[in-house]
Design a protein around this motif. Structure first.
Motif, PDB file in Angstrom:
ATOM      1  N   HIS A 130      59.570  24.581  59.829  1.00  0.00           N
ATOM      2  CA  HIS A 130      60.056  25.348  58.675  1.00  0.00           C
ATOM      3  C   HIS A 130      59.000  25.458  57.564  1.00  0.00           C
ATOM      4  CE1 HIS A 130      63.210  26.762  55.892  1.00  0.00           C
ATOM      5  NE2 HIS A 130      62.669  25.952  54.999  1.00  0.00           N
ATOM      6  N   HIS A 134      57.206  28.682  55.719  1.00  0.00           N
ATOM      7  CA  HIS A 134      57.034  29.008  54.293  1.00  0.00           C
ATOM      8  C   HIS A 134      55.584  29.426  54.004  1.00  0.00           C
ATOM      9  CE1 HIS A 134      60.818  28.401  52.288  1.00  0.00           C
ATOM     10  NE2 HIS A 134      61.006  27.211  52.842  1.00  0.00           N
ATOM     11  N   SER A 155      59.322  23.054  47.674  1.00  0.00           N
ATOM     12  CA  SER A 155      60.666  23.468  48.080  1.00  0.00           C
ATOM     13  C   SER A 155      61.648  22.378  47.681  1.00  0.00           C
ATOM     14  CB  SER A 155      60.694  23.701  49.592  1.00  0.00           C
ATOM     15  OG  SER A 155      60.518  22.476  50.251  1.00  0.00           O
ATOM     16  N   GLY A 156      62.851  22.442  48.251  1.00  0.00           N
ATOM     17  CA  GLY A 156      63.860  21.438  47.929  1.00  0.00           C
ATOM     18  C   GLY A 156      63.469  20.049  48.411  1.00  0.00           C
ATOM     19  N   PHE A 185      64.227  19.994  39.842  1.00  0.00           N
ATOM     20  CA  PHE A 185      64.830  21.137  39.139  1.00  0.00           C
ATOM     21  C   PHE A 185      66.344  21.137  39.338  1.00  0.00           C
ATOM     22  CE2 PHE A 185      60.644  23.561  39.077  1.00  0.00           C
ATOM     23  CZ  PHE A 185      60.601  23.660  37.703  1.00  0.00           C
ATOM     24  N   GLY A 198      70.607  24.877  41.397  1.00  0.00           N
ATOM     25  CA  GLY A 198      70.212  24.747  40.000  1.00  0.00           C
ATOM     26  C   GLY A 198      68.855  25.299  39.627  1.00  0.00           C
ATOM     27  N   ASP A 203      65.531  28.033  35.719  1.00  0.00           N
ATOM     28  CA  ASP A 203      64.366  28.902  35.488  1.00  0.00           C
ATOM     29  C   ASP A 203      64.763  30.074  34.587  1.00  0.00           C
ATOM     30  OD1 ASP A 203      61.830  30.053  35.804  1.00  0.00           O
ATOM     31  OD2 ASP A 203      62.345  31.028  37.692  1.00  0.00           O
ATOM     32  N   ALA A 291      59.167  30.779  43.639  1.00  0.00           N
ATOM     33  CA  ALA A 291      59.799  31.901  42.919  1.00  0.00           C
ATOM     34  C   ALA A 291      59.856  31.620  41.421  1.00  0.00           C
ATOM     35  CB  ALA A 291      61.226  32.114  43.442  1.00  0.00           C
ATOM     36  N   CYS A 318      60.305  33.969  49.209  1.00  0.00           N
ATOM     37  CA  CYS A 318      60.078  32.594  48.726  1.00  0.00           C
ATOM     38  C   CYS A 318      61.138  31.641  49.273  1.00  0.00           C
ATOM     39  CB  CYS A 318      60.097  32.552  47.199  1.00  0.00           C
ATOM     40  SG  CYS A 318      58.666  33.332  46.453  1.00  0.00           S
TER      41      CYS A 318
END
Ligand code: KG4
Ligand code: ZN
Length: 352
Positions: A130, A134, A155-156, A185, A198, A203, A291, A318
């Protein structure tokens, strides 16, 4: 290290003088996605079913709900992607699927579906990491772009600085010592009462805030190019808690802007430092956090000043999608890397 070690790689019979169509399938988390990509560069379709509405009430992704929704939607999403591309399954040259990292139950839906397709159609199966997907979103956005370069993957679950060689080999330059940027974030957004997911909400809110309203500590790390967001997150949560307890008022947009600035400052500073010290002439961004509006603006400014070329995936690429999986799958397929039907989901799969 390539992403498909230990998968029973075989050398496929590659078509060389024709267009290669790859069907990409992505089900690693909360998006069911399928896409048809031509020659690893041209998106013919990009179908994404987002499960956000299903998980919002729980404030985050519920793995069992994610798996069930993937099962319900995967066939519809694949058919949609083929229809939009005006192609049939027989037109497809290879089927690329994300096999990790991600939620095991979610990954298994895509992997099982892709294996069944590959078996029944007698088409090559390609296993895609994965995170490599990206990174490859950049090759869809910039048709002439090829590695080498330095890639900031945010990423997360990842905050990695990865050096990408001309041959698509990946070397870790730096990474987070604790939380990933996206995770930080998301947690800060939750404390501000923003809805899941979130990161994008924080953002957006931050755009109207004063980023000097709250002073946050500069993260300390052991490695020069490493990141750390856990201390920043705790300092943020404590500051809000203290202000609430003392009955002090604050503007949520100012808090969001201050937190965003602290995270982005660290991401930009370390990435530029690593690029300068390693002599990288190109920086790529990858992952959901790429993003982020401030990150994009700041990277543009800093790279311009340092005379470094910057590549950022189109906003539509993104977040999680299957076009990036097809793009990565194409690169593997052209190297003759295909997986056999023993392919399994690897939830903690690493790229580096
Ligand atoms: O790459 P991605 O879609 O999924 C993973 O592979 O993890 O990244 C999702 C992460 C989430 O933490 C989400 O909040 C964050 O990316 N994200 C953002 C923004 N858009 C998505 N974080 C900050 N600003 C954004 N605009
Ligand atoms: Zn992702």
């Amino acid at each position: 290290m390539t992403s498909n070690q230990g998968l029973g790689i075989t050398q496929g019979n590659l078509k060389t003088n024709q267009d290669i169509l790859v069907l990409g399938i992505e089900t690693s988390c909360d998006e069911t996605a399928a896409s048809v990509v031509r020659n690893g560069r041209e998106i013919l379709s990009n179908s994404v079913y987002s499960q956000i509405a299903l998980h919002t009430v729980y404030g985050g992704v519920v793995p069992e709900i994610a798996s069930r929704a993937h099962v319900e939607k995967i066939d519809i999403v694949v058919q949609q992607a083929l229809k939009q591309a005006d192609k049939s399954l027989t037109d497809v040259d290879a089927i690329a699927v994300t096999y990790g990292p991600g939620l095991v139950g979610a990954l298994l839906v895509g992997v099982s579906y892709a294996k069944a397709l590959a078996f029944s159609l007698r088409k090559p199966l390609v296993a895609v990491n994965h995170i490599e997907g990206h990174i490859c979103a950049n090759y869809l956005t910039y048709k002439e772009l090829n590695p080498p370069g330095l890639c900031l993957v945010v990423s997360g679950g990842h905050s990695h600085l990865i050096s990408v060689s001309e041959q698509d080999e990946y070397h870790l330059i730096g990474c987070t010592q604790d939380d990933a940027a996206g995770e930080a974030f998301d947690k800060a957004a939750r404390v501000l009462g923003l809805p899941y997911p979130g990161g994008p909400a924080l953002d957006k809110l931050a755009e109207t805030g004063d980023d000097a309203a709250l002073l946050l500590p500069k993260p300390k790390t052991q490695g020069r190019y490493d990141y750390s967001f856990s201390g920043l997150k705790t300092a943020f949560i404590n500051a809000l808690h203290n202000m609430n307890q003392q009955g002090k008022t604050y503007q949520p947009q100012d808090m969001a802007a201050s937190f965003r600035k602290a995270v982005v400052d660290s991401l930009v500073e370390k990435t530029l430092l690593a690029a300068k010290e390693t002599g990288a002439k190109r920086i790529m961004l990858a992952g959901g956090v790429s993003a982020n509006r401030l990150l994009r603006r700041r990277m543009e400014e800093e790279c311009r000043q340092a005379n470094i070329s910057l590549y950022m995936p189109d906003l539509s690429l993104c977040g999680d999608n299957a076009a990036m999986i097809a793009a990565a799958g194409y690169r593997q397929y052209m190297k003759g890397h295909t997986a056999d039907l023993h392919l399994n989901a690897v939830p903690a799969l690493r790229l580096v």
